[in-house]
Design a protein around this motif. Sequence first.
Motif, PDB file in Angstrom:
ATOM      1  N   ALA A  62     -29.807  64.128  22.865  1.00  0.00           N
ATOM      2  CA  ALA A  62     -29.071  63.336  21.870  1.00  0.00           C
ATOM      3  C   ALA A  62     -27.581  63.528  22.105  1.00  0.00           C
ATOM      4  N   MET A  63     -26.798  62.683  21.466  1.00  0.00           N
ATOM      5  CA  MET A  63     -25.353  62.910  21.450  1.00  0.00           C
ATOM      6  C   MET A  63     -25.069  63.635  20.145  1.00  0.00           C
ATOM      7  N   VAL A  64     -24.634  64.879  20.253  1.00  0.00           N
ATOM      8  CA  VAL A  64     -24.455  65.734  19.090  1.00  0.00           C
ATOM      9  C   VAL A  64     -22.975  65.925  18.814  1.00  0.00           C
ATOM     10  N   CYS A  65     -22.571  65.607  17.598  1.00  0.00           N
ATOM     11  CA  CYS A  65     -21.185  65.782  17.165  1.00  0.00           C
ATOM     12  C   CYS A  65     -21.047  67.179  16.578  1.00  0.00           C
ATOM     13  N   ARG A  66     -20.276  68.006  17.204  1.00  0.00           N
ATOM     14  CA  ARG A  66     -20.075  69.379  16.707  1.00  0.00           C
ATOM     15  C   ARG A  66     -19.292  69.385  15.397  1.00  0.00           C
ATOM     16  N   ASN A  67     -18.358  68.460  15.252  1.00  0.00           N
ATOM     17  CA  ASN A  67     -17.576  68.363  14.007  1.00  0.00           C
ATOM     18  C   ASN A  67     -18.191  67.286  13.133  1.00  0.00           C
ATOM     19  N   ALA A  68     -18.505  67.640  11.916  1.00  0.00           N
ATOM     20  CA  ALA A  68     -19.136  66.699  10.993  1.00  0.00           C
ATOM     21  C   ALA A  68     -18.074  65.814  10.341  1.00  0.00           C
ATOM     22  N   THR A  69     -17.485  64.946  11.170  1.00  0.00           N
ATOM     23  CA  THR A  69     -16.442  64.049  10.673  1.00  0.00           C
ATOM     24  C   THR A  69     -16.732  62.624  11.115  1.00  0.00           C
ATOM     25  N   ALA A  70     -16.172  61.697  10.403  1.00  0.00           N
ATOM     26  CA  ALA A  70     -16.333  60.287  10.764  1.00  0.00           C
ATOM     27  C   ALA A  70     -15.716  60.018  12.134  1.00  0.00           C
ATOM     28  N   ASP A  71     -14.601  60.672  12.445  1.00  0.00           N
ATOM     29  CA  ASP A  71     -13.958  60.472  13.743  1.00  0.00           C
ATOM     30  C   ASP A  71     -14.850  60.927  14.896  1.00  0.00           C
ATOM     31  N   SER A  72     -15.509  62.087  14.740  1.00  0.00           N
ATOM     32  CA  SER A  72     -16.369  62.564  15.826  1.00  0.00           C
ATOM     33  C   SER A  72     -17.583  61.657  15.996  1.00  0.00           C
ATOM     34  N   LEU A  73     -18.094  61.121  14.901  1.00  0.00           N
ATOM     35  CA  LEU A  73     -19.209  60.178  14.961  1.00  0.00           C
ATOM     36  C   LEU A  73     -18.770  58.891  15.661  1.00  0.00           C
ATOM     37  N   ALA A  74     -17.611  58.387  15.295  1.00  0.00           N
ATOM     38  CA  ALA A  74     -17.085  57.174  15.921  1.00  0.00           C
ATOM     39  C   ALA A  74     -16.825  57.397  17.410  1.00  0.00           C
ATOM     40  N   ASP A  75     -16.301  58.569  17.774  1.00  0.00           N
ATOM     41  CA  ASP A  75     -16.062  58.889  19.186  1.00  0.00           C
ATOM     42  C   ASP A  75     -17.367  58.893  19.979  1.00  0.00           C
ATOM     43  N   ALA A  76     -18.407  59.494  19.418  1.00  0.00           N
ATOM     44  CA  ALA A  76     -19.703  59.541  20.103  1.00  0.00           C
ATOM     45  C   ALA A  76     -20.270  58.137  20.280  1.00  0.00           C
TER      46      ALA A  76
END
Length: 130
Positions: A62-76
């Motif tokens: 999976a693509m896992v976002c280490r930071n639980a932020t909207a920006d990290s989700l958008a980046d992924a």
Amino acid sequence: SLVPSATPMREATALIQHPDLPARPHTDRAFVSAPLPALAFGTLVIAFHSEAVDFLRDRETAMVCRNATADSLADAMAQALANREEARRIAGGGLEFVRAHHGMSVMAERTASVYRQIVLSGSTFAISRK
């Protein structure tokens, strides 16, 4: 069976099989099996990191976002859209991981193994205190 639980309703199955980018933007740390059916269908999953599950492995399953932020989700999401080949590779890794570790026969055998160990050890456990 590749799906680790009972067959979801027809509508839910369609949602899992056909999204462009399924994302699970929850920040809870509890065990959550929601991404498993998506992985079992070979769909790329984007999720926040969780120590409670073994199937969210960054860039493997999976693509896992280490930071639980909207920006990290958008980046992924942007990375997945920009590199479709890598996204397909990761989705394939998720599918293979579920087949190897979370199929019904594998889970049933693991459960049976624990029961065999308990029975063969002769251990007893108190059900209630008086």
